[in-house]
Design an enzyme around this catalytic site. Structure first.
Site, PDB file in Angstrom:
ATOM      1  N   GLY A  61      34.061  36.422  53.837  1.00 13.76           N
ATOM      2  CA  GLY A  61      34.092  35.407  52.790  1.00 13.76           C
ATOM      3  C   GLY A  61      35.001  34.240  53.126  1.00 13.76           C
ATOM      4  O   GLY A  61      35.466  34.094  54.258  1.00 13.76           O
TER       5      GLY A  61
ATOM      6  N   TYR B 164      35.952  37.584  34.991  1.00 14.46           N
ATOM      7  CA  TYR B 164      36.744  37.533  36.233  1.00 14.46           C
ATOM      8  C   TYR B 164      38.237  37.592  35.899  1.00 14.46           C
ATOM      9  O   TYR B 164      38.988  38.397  36.473  1.00 14.46           O
ATOM     10  CB  TYR B 164      36.389  36.228  36.958  1.00 14.46           C
ATOM     11  CG  TYR B 164      37.157  35.933  38.214  1.00 14.46           C
ATOM     12  CD1 TYR B 164      37.017  36.728  39.343  1.00 14.46           C
ATOM     13  CD2 TYR B 164      37.997  34.816  38.290  1.00 14.46           C
ATOM     14  CE1 TYR B 164      37.699  36.421  40.512  1.00 14.46           C
ATOM     15  CE2 TYR B 164      38.680  34.499  39.447  1.00 14.46           C
ATOM     16  CZ  TYR B 164      38.528  35.303  40.559  1.00 14.46           C
ATOM     17  OH  TYR B 164      39.195  34.995  41.712  1.00 14.46           O
TER      18      TYR B 164
HETATM   19  P1  NAD Z   1      34.179  35.235  48.815  1.00 13.94           P
HETATM   20  O1  NAD Z   1      33.183  35.434  47.738  1.00 13.94           O
HETATM   21  O2  NAD Z   1      34.087  34.036  49.686  1.00 13.94           O
HETATM   22  O3  NAD Z   1      34.218  36.523  49.765  1.00 13.94           O
HETATM   23  C1  NAD Z   1      34.128  37.820  49.274  1.00 13.94           C
HETATM   24  C2  NAD Z   1      33.540  38.687  50.371  1.00 13.94           C
HETATM   25  O4  NAD Z   1      33.439  40.011  49.846  1.00 13.94           O
HETATM   26  C3  NAD Z   1      32.133  38.252  50.795  1.00 13.94           C
HETATM   27  O5  NAD Z   1      32.055  38.103  52.192  1.00 13.94           O
HETATM   28  C4  NAD Z   1      31.229  39.405  50.322  1.00 13.94           C
HETATM   29  O6  NAD Z   1      30.145  39.656  51.191  1.00 13.94           O
HETATM   30  C5  NAD Z   1      32.223  40.560  50.315  1.00 13.94           C
HETATM   31  N1  NAD Z   1      31.786  41.639  49.427  1.00 13.94           N
HETATM   32  C6  NAD Z   1      31.180  41.531  48.223  1.00 13.94           C
HETATM   33  N2  NAD Z   1      30.882  42.745  47.741  1.00 13.94           N
HETATM   34  C7  NAD Z   1      31.307  43.639  48.658  1.00 13.94           C
HETATM   35  C8  NAD Z   1      31.254  45.043  48.747  1.00 13.94           C
HETATM   36  N3  NAD Z   1      30.685  45.790  47.784  1.00 13.94           N
HETATM   37  N4  NAD Z   1      31.790  45.650  49.827  1.00 13.94           N
HETATM   38  C9  NAD Z   1      32.349  44.907  50.832  1.00 13.94           C
HETATM   39  N5  NAD Z   1      32.403  43.567  50.808  1.00 13.94           N
HETATM   40  C10 NAD Z   1      31.883  42.938  49.739  1.00 13.94           C
HETATM   41  O7  NAD Z   1      35.626  35.313  48.111  1.00 13.94           O
HETATM   42  P2  NAD Z   1      37.004  34.678  48.631  1.00 13.94           P
HETATM   43  O8  NAD Z   1      37.077  33.297  48.121  1.00 13.94           O
HETATM   44  O9  NAD Z   1      37.187  34.965  50.065  1.00 13.94           O
HETATM   45  O10 NAD Z   1      38.009  35.529  47.742  1.00 13.94           O
HETATM   46  C11 NAD Z   1      38.631  36.704  48.203  1.00 13.94           C
HETATM   47  C12 NAD Z   1      39.545  37.210  47.110  1.00 13.94           C
HETATM   48  O11 NAD Z   1      40.477  36.180  46.718  1.00 13.94           O
HETATM   49  C13 NAD Z   1      38.824  37.625  45.801  1.00 13.94           C
HETATM   50  O12 NAD Z   1      39.488  38.722  45.239  1.00 13.94           O
HETATM   51  C14 NAD Z   1      39.015  36.416  44.915  1.00 13.94           C
HETATM   52  O13 NAD Z   1      38.985  36.774  43.562  1.00 13.94           O
HETATM   53  C15 NAD Z   1      40.398  35.954  45.323  1.00 13.94           C
HETATM   54  N6  NAD Z   1      40.622  34.548  44.997  1.00 13.94           N
HETATM   55  C16 NAD Z   1      39.955  33.566  45.667  1.00 13.94           C
HETATM   56  C17 NAD Z   1      40.177  32.233  45.326  1.00 13.94           C
HETATM   57  C18 NAD Z   1      39.468  31.113  46.038  1.00 13.94           C
HETATM   58  O14 NAD Z   1      39.636  29.945  45.639  1.00 13.94           O
HETATM   59  N7  NAD Z   1      38.709  31.388  47.084  1.00 13.94           N
HETATM   60  C19 NAD Z   1      41.088  31.918  44.299  1.00 13.94           C
HETATM   61  C20 NAD Z   1      41.703  32.956  43.607  1.00 13.94           C
HETATM   62  C21 NAD Z   1      41.499  34.270  43.984  1.00 13.94           C
HETATM   63  N1  SER Z   2      38.803  29.741  43.043  1.00 12.01           N
HETATM   64  C1  SER Z   2      38.624  30.840  42.137  1.00 12.01           C
HETATM   65  C2  SER Z   2      37.453  30.627  41.254  1.00 12.01           C
HETATM   66  O1  SER Z   2      37.162  29.490  40.984  1.00 12.01           O
HETATM   67  C3  SER Z   2      39.883  31.030  41.311  1.00 12.01           C
HETATM   68  O2  SER Z   2      40.135  32.372  41.200  1.00 12.01           O
HETATM   69  O3  SER Z   2      36.868  31.588  40.830  1.00 12.01           O
END
Ligand code: NAD
Ligand code: SER
Length: 317
Positions: free
Chosen positions: A12, A142
């Protein structure tokens, strides 16, 4: 002792970049990437395991086979996607956390990283410089799952001594990977569209200010808290983390300094309501005081860096 790290959800937005950074520090063979699918656009220079984190048996097999000591649990449904499938979002976001926390409780692994989010706050939270401890009444599935997750992390630490560490990420922005279904995704798309088309239609309204963080800072914070001495990590729910705050109008104005004539239009959709329930800026005094967090990028430095890298990628493609 040699650490062996498993990143769950490694394909991700964050995982793609975190894997590279962790492999620089710990060595490629000591960092196992795992996801439902292989990543689209980066070279796998180390082990990858196909894993559905909702399959506990497969998770345990991988942990044992590689002698895993630390797990970074990144698999989740993000805010916008979760609203479309709330039951599954709850199942994925919570069951995956229980599985990993229980593995730590049982002594199979030693340390856990699990990201929370600014989505733990809600419409009744003070929105400007939101403090670490404040009213938290999230109204998205979420945010509810992240708040429950934070409570579980703290509970597992206090009751069972689990070494779990967590950050409340703001919206994350990077040039190497695509965002995965969040409310802050516009802040990545806008740079790509600015370079390709010179114009962008934004799904949030012009003055929707949200907290954001550039990916190099997010990686620095993530690895920073994981490498801190345990005694310095005094908060075991999750730490507030701040980098910058801006609105679509402000990021567009910054991009226009580099791409004269760039225009933005606004067509708010269902994500507007989510954004309106979140803070505009974050107070991260505790992260700074406890384990030395300090961001390096503001909007202007991030924009210059994003555009330089994206331009180079476009020219070479
Ligand atoms: P993303 O959606 O880009 O990546 C998530 C990854 O998890 C994907 O590659 C998906 O294929 C994988 N996935 C989904 N279901 C799965 C499963 N059952 N088994 C194994 N893998 C699985 O998300 P991200 O932006 O990389 O976020 C990662 C974490 O950070 C999450 O917990 C998200 O809530 C948190 N987060 C992200 C942001 C942001 O701005 N990106 C902000 C706040 C929090
Ligand atoms: N970037 C994330 C979202 O928009 C914040 O957790 O879901």
């Amino acid at each position: 002792m040699q650490e062996k790290i498993l990143v769950v959800g490694s394909s991700g937005q964050i995982g793609t970049e975190l894997i590279t950074e962790l492999r620089k520090i710990y060595g490629s063979s000591n960092v196992v990437a795992s996801d439902l699918r292989k990543p689209d656009f980066f070279e796998l220079d180390g082990p990858f395991e196909e894993l559905d984190i909702l399959n506990p048996q497969r998770f345990h097999e991988i942990v044992k086979a590689h002698g895993i000591t630390q797990v970074y649990l990144l698999a989740a449904l993000l805010s916008a996607t979760a609203e479309k499938n709330p039951k599954f979002a709850w199942q994925l976001n919570m069951d995956s956390l229980f599985l990993v926390l229980d593995a730590a409780k049982e002594g199979l692994i030693k340390k856990v990283y699990w990201p929370s989010s600014i989505a733990v706050f809600g419409p009744t939270t003070p929105r400007v410089l939101t403090p670490q401890y404040t009213v938290m009444e999230p109204n998205t599935i979420y945010g509810i799952s992240k708040q429950a997750g934070e409570r579980y992390c703290e509970y597992y630490h206090q009751k069972y001594g689990v070494d779990v560490r967590s950050l409340r990420y703001p919206g994350l922005i990077g040039y190497k990977s695509a965002p995965g279904g969040g409310t802050t995704d516009y802040s990545v798309h806008i740079y790509h569209e600015a370079l390709k088309k010179g114009t962008y239609e934004c799904f949030l309204s012009e003055n929707t200010t949200l907290p954001m963080l550039y990916m190099p800072d997010a990686l620095k914070a993530t690895i920073g808290i994981m490498e801190s001495e345990a005694a310095k990590v005094k908060i075991r729910s999750s730490y507030n983390l701040a980098g910058m705050s801006f609105s679509p109008k402000e990021i567009a104005a910054e991009i226009a300094k580099h791409i004269p004539g760039f225009t933005i239009t606004y067509k708010p959709d269902s994500r507007q309501q989510i954004a309106d329930s979140w803070p505009q800026s974050i107070n991260d005094d505790e992260a700074r005081a406890h384990w030395g967090w300090k961001p390096g990028y503001d909007l202007s430095a991030m924009t210059a860096d994003m555009l330089t890298h994206l331009k180079a990628a476009l020219q070479s493609s």
